[in-house]
Scaffold this active site. Structure first.
Site, short mmCIF file in Angstrom:
data_model
loop_
_atom_site.label_atom_id
_atom_site.label_comp_id
_atom_site.label_asym_id
_atom_site.label_seq_id
_atom_site.Cartn_x
_atom_site.Cartn_y
_atom_site.Cartn_z
N TRP A 134 0.82 -1.22 0.00
CA TRP A 134 0.00 0.00 0.00
C TRP A 134 0.85 1.26 0.00
O TRP A 134 0.51 2.25 -0.66
CB TRP A 134 -0.97 -0.03 1.17
CG TRP A 134 -2.00 -1.11 0.98
CD1 TRP A 134 -2.12 -2.27 1.68
CD2 TRP A 134 -3.01 -1.16 -0.04
NE1 TRP A 134 -3.15 -3.03 1.17
CE2 TRP A 134 -3.71 -2.38 0.12
CE3 TRP A 134 -3.39 -0.29 -1.06
CZ2 TRP A 134 -4.77 -2.75 -0.71
CZ3 TRP A 134 -4.45 -0.65 -1.90
CH2 TRP A 134 -5.12 -1.86 -1.72
N ASP A 170 -1.55 6.84 6.21
CA ASP A 170 -2.64 5.96 5.78
C ASP A 170 -2.83 4.96 6.92
O ASP A 170 -1.99 4.11 7.18
CB ASP A 170 -2.25 5.23 4.49
CG ASP A 170 -3.29 4.20 4.06
OD1 ASP A 170 -4.32 4.04 4.73
OD2 ASP A 170 -3.04 3.52 3.04
N LYS A 195 -12.42 -1.80 7.34
CA LYS A 195 -11.66 -2.75 8.15
C LYS A 195 -12.00 -2.60 9.63
O LYS A 195 -12.35 -3.57 10.28
CB LYS A 195 -10.17 -2.55 7.90
CG LYS A 195 -9.77 -2.73 6.43
CD LYS A 195 -8.33 -2.39 6.16
CE LYS A 195 -8.01 -2.36 4.68
NZ LYS A 195 -8.11 -3.68 4.03
#
Length: 362
Positions: free
Chosen positions: A103, A173, A197
């Site tokens: 990511w 993030d 999530k």
């Protein structure tokens, strides 16, 4: 509910059963309005109250200072990969990136399309099995911001602390570990996180942004990709993902009822320990992917020494009611995502299944 699966999906992921049941009860008639929240105008007083309450819950649970805004946006964290440099990488400056896995690399790729970037720390030589040491981080001259990924969902690694970047804004993030532990928000200029999530369903992305970073985007940045657009309009510039925000509201209330983020952190550590302990005592039958000091309590990644057994592990686990244990397609192996809403009982059941599988196939 006896027919519920042990859900270890990486995202969209498990939601608290209590939250799902409450949403079910309110689905057709929200707050006595005679309609679902999904059917209401986002300009209605009822939805605006929900929007404001959800912001307030975020502020309360994470102790967000007054000089930060809480936004509910669309497009997922992947849109933030571009939105951050579009708004902050201005005037010929350099964006500093910490490269820690899948990511972080995707975020860096998007920033390179917009302006000059520099990698200031990386764990690529270690196959992203650990988080790099950021104690003595050296930043390029004219750094616009430092970007890091707090938890790598695919590799199963997590930063245990965050660097002091001085006057250079720290951007993070936190899609896969937000609300899993207390944070000192004042260390950050901007935090973003997809909700799917730890916060709720897919469809909404939370952005926490400091006042001074919420304006000043170049004039050429499109309206919908400007933070100031959404700040000025309290996340109501266009039709927001109303049902997703509603679900985030219920999840935040669930976290509060559980004792807040500190209590959630303690529960997460206990859950993850059940699985990591089985990996460590397996005598090499299971091998953790992440270095022990970088292990994530959110995403537990591991291999079986005889990798040919991994498809059988997944197949047998599915028959026993486990979901989502196959590793990401880019790295293979096995992964158990034990987010906030995954019950202790599910992690205990997984550890017991792993021990039984080891006894039968070791």
């Amino acid at each position: 509910m006896s027919d519920r699966r042990h859900n270890f999906n990486a995202g969209p992921a498990a939601l608290p059963l209590e939250v799902l049941q409450q949403a079910q009860e309110q689905f057709v008639n929200y707050g006595g309005a005679g309609m679902s929240i999904m059917e209401m105008s986002h300009r209605s007083g009822i939805y605006e109250q929900l929007n404001n309450e959800t912001q307030a819950l975020m502020r309360e649970l994470l102790n967000i200072p007054d000089h930060y805004h809480v936004l509910f946006l669309q497009g997922g964290a992947s849109t933030q990969f571009a939105m951050v440099p579009l708004n902050l990488l201005t005037g010929g400056r350099v964006a500093a990136y910490v490269e820690t896995g899948s990511w972080a690399s995707k975020a860096l790729k998007e920033a390179k399309l917009i302006g000059e970037t520099a990698i200031v720390a990386t764990s690529k030589p270690d196959e992203y099995r650990r988080m790099p040491d950021l104690t003595n981080l050296v930043l390029p001259e004219g750094a616009a911001y430092v970007h890091m990924t707090s938890n790598e969902t695919i590799q199963g690694t997590q930063f245990k602390s965050f660097p002091d970047t001085g006057s250079v804004p720290l951007v993070a993030d936190m899609s896969s570990d937000i609300m899993s532990r207390p944070l000192d928000i004042s260390k950050f200029g901007l935090i973003y996180a997809g909700a799917q999530k730890n916060l709720g369903p897919s469809g909404v992305t939370v952005v926490i942004i400091r006042d001074d970073l919420a304006s000043g985007a170049p004039e050429h940045v499109p309206t919908m990709l400007r933070y100031d657009t959404h700040v000025k309009n309290e996340s109501l510039y266009n039709t927001p993902p109303t049902f997703s925000v509603y679900m985030v509201n219920l999840v935040l209330k669930w976290i509060k009822a559980k004792g807040g983020v500190a209590a959630i952190e303690k529960a997460n550590a206990e859950k993850a320990a059940l699985i990591y302990d089985e990996i460590d005592r397996s005598g090499g039958f299971y091998r953790g992917f992440a270095h022990p000091e970088s292990r994530s309590p959110m995403n537990i990644t591991f291999r079986i020494a005889d990798e040919a057994l991994e498809p059988l592990f997944v197949k047998e686990s599915e028959k026993e009611g486990f979901v989502g244990l196959k590793g990401h397609r880019s790295v293979g192996g096995l992964r158990a995502s034990a987010y906030n809403a995954v019950p202790y009982e599910s992690c205990k059941a997984l550890a017991e299944f792993m021990a039984d599988f080891r006894r039968r196939h070791g």
